[in-house]
Design a protein around this motif. Sequence first.
Motif, PDB file in Angstrom:
ATOM      1  N   GLN A   1      -3.403   4.963  -3.011  1.00 37.61           N
ATOM      2  CA  GLN A   1      -4.208   6.092  -2.409  1.00 37.61           C
ATOM      3  C   GLN A   1      -3.738   7.523  -2.876  1.00 37.61           C
ATOM      4  O   GLN A   1      -2.650   8.038  -2.707  1.00 37.61           O
TER       5      GLN A   1
ATOM      6  N   ILE B   1       1.013  -1.097   0.118  1.00 37.18           N
ATOM      7  CA  ILE B   1      -0.062  -0.019   0.121  1.00 37.18           C
ATOM      8  C   ILE B   1       0.952   1.276  -0.068  1.00 37.18           C
ATOM      9  O   ILE B   1       1.817   1.408   0.758  1.00 37.18           O
TER      10      ILE B   1
ATOM     11  N   GLU C   1     -10.052  -3.334   3.183  1.00 38.57           N
ATOM     12  CA  GLU C   1      -8.596  -3.218   3.345  1.00 38.57           C
ATOM     13  C   GLU C   1      -8.317  -2.505   4.630  1.00 38.57           C
ATOM     14  O   GLU C   1      -8.015  -1.238   4.775  1.00 38.57           O
TER      15      GLU C   1
ATOM     16  N   GLN D   1       2.444   2.784   3.751  1.00 40.74           N
ATOM     17  CA  GLN D   1       0.927   2.795   4.452  1.00 40.74           C
ATOM     18  C   GLN D   1       1.230   3.363   5.986  1.00 40.74           C
ATOM     19  O   GLN D   1       2.077   3.125   6.761  1.00 40.74           O
TER      20      GLN D   1
ATOM     21  N   ALA E   1      -7.339   3.901  -4.656  1.00 41.08           N
ATOM     22  CA  ALA E   1      -7.929   4.235  -3.531  1.00 41.08           C
ATOM     23  C   ALA E   1      -8.372   5.634  -3.450  1.00 41.08           C
ATOM     24  O   ALA E   1      -7.241   6.449  -3.553  1.00 41.08           O
TER      25      ALA E   1
ATOM     26  N   HIS F   1       0.795   5.874  -0.533  1.00 39.19           N
ATOM     27  CA  HIS F   1       0.009   6.987  -0.698  1.00 39.19           C
ATOM     28  C   HIS F   1       0.827   7.748  -1.611  1.00 39.19           C
ATOM     29  O   HIS F   1       2.241   7.765  -1.654  1.00 39.19           O
TER      30      HIS F   1
ATOM     31  N   TYR G   1     -11.064   1.161   1.369  1.00 31.55           N
ATOM     32  CA  TYR G   1     -10.857   1.080   2.621  1.00 31.55           C
ATOM     33  C   TYR G   1     -11.846   0.424   3.346  1.00 31.55           C
ATOM     34  O   TYR G   1     -11.162  -0.141   4.496  1.00 31.55           O
TER      35      TYR G   1
ATOM     36  N   LEU H   1      -5.275   0.207   5.220  1.00 32.37           N
ATOM     37  CA  LEU H   1      -5.705   1.276   4.326  1.00 32.37           C
ATOM     38  C   LEU H   1      -6.359   2.177   5.191  1.00 32.37           C
ATOM     39  O   LEU H   1      -7.043   1.954   5.856  1.00 32.37           O
TER      40      LEU H   1
END
Length: 542
Positions: free
Chosen positions: A337, A275, A455, A304, A356, A277, A452, A458
């Motif tokens: 994300q 994951i 997951e 993450q 995401a 961002h 989200y 997340l």
Amino acid sequence: MVSTTPTPLPSSPGALRDLVLDLLQKQQQKESELAEHTLHIARQEALIAQKDQYIAVRDETIARLENTVAKLQRWRFGRRSEHLSKAQILLWEETLETEIAVLETTIDEAAAVMAAESPVPAKRPRRHPGRTKLPDTLSRVEVHHDPLTCTCPQCGGALIQVGEEISEKLDFVPGHFQVIRHIRPKLACRPCGTIDSPAMPAQVIDKGLPTPRLLAHVIASKYLDHLPLYRQEAMYLRAGMALSRATLCSWLGQGEYWLNILAGACKEALLQGYILHADETPLPVLNPGNGKTNKAYLWVYRSQGDAVHPIVVFDYAPDRKGCHPQSFLGDWTGILQTDDYGGYDALYRKGLVTEAGCWAHVRRHFYDVDQAAPSPVAKAALLRIAQLYEIEAEIKEDPPERKAQIRQQRAGPLLESFHAWLTEVQMQVAPKSAIAKAIGYALKRWNALLVYLREGHLSIDNNSVERAIRGVAIGRKNFLFAGNDAGGERAASFYTLIETCKLNGVEPFAYLCDVLEKLPTWPNRRLHELLPYHWGKQPIVT
């Protein structure tokens, strides 16, 4: 009073015919007047409808512009002019001198390699006619280097001390300067006349003046405390040491060579996560030809929120094209994300990356509408979003599996109701109004906003990566721009290490002091031990 007595009809056929014709004529005249009146009314109604539509469009435009003005007033970005002042010209000179130092260091490294491979040693040209004498008023700290052996390496005879080799390095202890004196005894062998002395420890800047601690201070002052080099020059002068910006630029450019190695290792570690961002922030880059700046970008990628070893990596790019995140991520697969910027769409279309959404961006759109003018719809949307965040606050410390379970049980029904409500309200508001845009933003990304729920690792929003950008925004207001693309890449490397230190609770200045001292002799296979999240811990057995 109207008489109800019927009028007698004429008895002659001619008179009767005239009466009928007269009545038909009057009826046709009344029908014509009625049709004309009906047409006039229709025209009036059409004109009124047209004016109503014009007024609605006008009011919608006014509301949209008022909303934009209110948003800009809240942002308050400050002066937007790109004309160079005298102070800005000083900043341009410092970036230019830094680039010169980088090129000179690269040339020196290449020359050293060629000299090592050449059978005839090449004489290294002297770059400077002299060096500023260190003031006698500075305190001295002596470091004695004892020889490894007291026997002559040539004949095995006993060595006796015949003198000393003294090299002085300028060091910085926060608050004052001091001089580190490296004292190496000169040893001579009487039988064969050999003279030898212990070698100097490897330095981050070979034969340079600064210690790793002073170099770390220069880097941290600019990229952590956001002080341009011309301000540091004035600070050092007040402390009793005249260090020109040209000198500081040279040190900064040479220090990047070592720290860039660690920044690359951070990127490799980051891409091992599932994951990420991502966000991007502008970084003005000087365009000397016309005295203005071009808008380049720092693309920011963060691990993450609950990662064991949080990492943030900055990647410089001269523009905001979508090819840059594709190049950075390569064949990486996982959940990314982001906000609604279209530059990431190509990643999602490849099928390797799952999109995401960020609920903070959804909330921000409704908040802007409500701040511009009180809106019952925006307030209702904000209350619904607040319920989602209340759930997140309650399960903040729960394990990921339980987070996903509670989100589906409690937030799932709320989101179903929220989606139905948004769809209904969207048909009742003006299509181009600010509230319609806020609703459209949420509905357009609805599937991404639901990721989200299933997951647990997340986050509900992308705020973690936005917090990592704050340092860049503050620095941008101080040193204003990067000198060129190479300066932007250098800033990305420094920001990567400094912000990763912050995420791991590591003091950046202490970290830079230590790694700059160790890197010149540190083995490459143990490079991971110097990453911020491993620094200061027990050595890792590999």
